[in-house]
Enzyme design. Structure first.
Site, short mmCIF file in Angstrom:
data_model
loop_
_atom_site.label_atom_id
_atom_site.label_comp_id
_atom_site.label_asym_id
_atom_site.label_seq_id
_atom_site.Cartn_x
_atom_site.Cartn_y
_atom_site.Cartn_z
CE LYS A 49 29.47 26.90 -20.86
NZ LYS A 49 30.14 27.29 -19.62
CD GLN A 93 33.41 26.11 -18.46
OE1 GLN A 93 32.78 26.93 -19.14
NE2 GLN A 93 32.79 25.16 -17.78
CG ASP A 116 29.14 32.18 -16.25
OD1 ASP A 116 28.37 31.33 -16.73
OD2 ASP A 116 30.38 32.12 -16.33
N1 GUN Z 1 31.71 25.47 -14.68
C1 GUN Z 1 30.64 24.67 -14.48
N2 GUN Z 1 29.51 25.34 -14.77
C2 GUN Z 1 29.87 26.58 -15.17
C3 GUN Z 1 29.16 27.71 -15.63
O1 GUN Z 1 27.92 27.74 -15.70
N3 GUN Z 1 29.91 28.79 -15.95
C4 GUN Z 1 31.26 28.82 -15.86
N4 GUN Z 1 31.89 29.92 -16.18
N5 GUN Z 1 31.96 27.77 -15.44
C5 GUN Z 1 31.27 26.67 -15.10
#
Ligand code: GUN
Length: 283
Positions: A49, A93, A116
Site C-alpha cells: 500500500k 490494517q 476502507d
Molecule cells: N485486512 C485484510 N484486508 C483489509 C483491508 O482491505 N483493509 C484493512 N484495513 N485491513 C485488511
C-alpha cells in the site's frame, strides 16, 4: 476456454489515471497506515500500500505499533490522525492482535478519513445506494467487470461469503448495478445448485480451490477474491482455476486478479477523501 481478466494490467491503467489526477492537485493527498504487531501477511499488504501511494504521488506514512500496544495507545494514534489536516485517509490494517478491538478502531476513525469504508456511517451510505467511499475490494471487482465488458444489469449474481469487508458490500454494489443478487455462506443448503445458476460468481470464503468446475455455469464470469495456499504451499484462490477456466467465460487469476485492484481502489478513495476535505474547507 475463459478469457482471463488481467487485474494487474487493469490496475496499472487505473493507477495511471489516478497519478494524472494527483499531479493536477495543488495539495497532495496523504494516507496514514497503522499496523499493530508483526503478522507477516499484514506487513506485506502494508508495504504494498505504501509503495503504491508513492508511485501515484500520494504522500504516505506507516505507523508501526508493537503487538503489546494497548487500546488506549492505539486510540490516541487515531485521535491524532483524525485531527491532523495533512492526513486525508486513515487505515488500520486488520486483523489486530488479541486484546485490541477492531470494532473500536473502526468506530474511532473519522468517517471522512475512513478510506476502507468500514465505519457504520460509510457502510450505511453503501447500503442506501449512495456511497461516499467505495469498499476497496468490491469496488475493484466492479471495475474488473466493467473494464472487461461484463454487464451486471439483469444478471444472476451470486456472492459466496458474507464478510463485512467483502461479501456484504459486494452484494450491495452488484445490486446497485441492477444485478439480481444472492449471498451464500457456510450454512447455505445445496451451494452447488445456487452457484451453478450464476452468470456472475464472486467467491470470497478463504478456502483453497473450493469452487470446482461442476459448481459453475458454462460461460459465467468467475471472480476469485481468495488468497490461499494450496497443498504445496503455493498461492492460489478459492476457485479451482485450471478446471473452472475450461468452463467459465471470464475468470480472474490468483495472484494477478482482484488483489492489485484492492490497493488501486484504496488510492482512489484517498484522492476522494482529500477532495472531500478540501471542499469542506472552502465552504
Ligand atoms: N485486512 C485484510 N484486508 C483489509 C483491508 O482491505 N483493509 C484493512 N484495513 N485491513 C485488511
Amino acid at each position: 476456454m475463459a478469457k482471463i481478466i488481467d487485474g494487474k494490467a487493469i490496475s496499472a491503467q487505473i493507477r495511471a489515471e489516478i497519478a494524472a489526477e494527483v499531479a493536477s492537485m495543488p495539495v497532495k493527498p496523504g494516507l496514514s497506515v497503522i499496523i499493530v504487531g508483526d503478522d507477516p501477511a499484514s506487513k506485506v499488504y502494508v508495504r504494498n500500500k505504501h509503495k503504491a501511494c508513492g508511485e501515484v504521488g500520494i504522500r504516505s506514512e506507516v505507523i508501526e505499533l508493537p503487538a503489546s500496544a494497548t487500546q488506549e495507545e492505539l486510540d490516541a494514534v487515531i485521535d491524532r490522525l483524525n485531527a491532523d489536516e495533512s492526513v486525508s485517509g486513515i487505515l488500520c490494517q486488520l486483523p489486530l492482535p488479541k486484546g485490541l478491538s477492531e470494532d473500536e478502531v473502526i468506530a474511532r476513525i473519522d468517517p471522512k478519513k475512513d478510506v476502507d469504508a468500514f465505519s457504520a456511517v460509510n457502510v450505511g451510505h453503501i447500503m442506501l445506494g449512495d456511497p461516499v467511499f467505495l469498499p476497496c475490494t468490491p469496488a475493484g471487482v466492479m471495475e474488473l467487470l466493467k473494464r472487461s465488458g461484463v454487464e451486471v444489469k439483469g444478471k444472476s449474481c451470486v456472492v459466496v461469503g458474507r464478510s463485512n469487508i467483502v461479501g456484504k458490500p459486494m452484494a450491495m454494489l452488484l445490486l446497485k448495478a441492477d444485478g439480481t443478487v444472492t449471498v451464500c455462506h457456510s450454512k447455505t443448503a445445496d451451494l452447488k445448485a445456487v452457484t451453478s445458476a450464476a452468470d456472475i460468481l464472486v467467491v470470497a470464503i478463504g478456502r483453497a480451490k473450493f469452487i470446482t468446475a461442476d459448481m459453475v455455469k458454462e460461460g459465467a464470469a468467475v471472480i476469485d477474491v481468495g488468497m490461499d495456499r494450496d497443498e504445496n504451499g503455493r498461492l492460489c484462490g478459492d476457485v479451482d482455476f485450471d478446471a473452472v477456466s475450461e468452463k467459465a467465460g471470464y475468470i480472474t487469476p490468483v495472484p494477478g486478479g482482484v488483489g492489485p485492484m484492492t490497493i488501486t481502489m484504496l488510492l482512489k478513495n484517498t484522492v476522494a477523501a482529500a477532495k472531500l476535505q478540501a471542499g469542506e474547507k472552502n465552504q
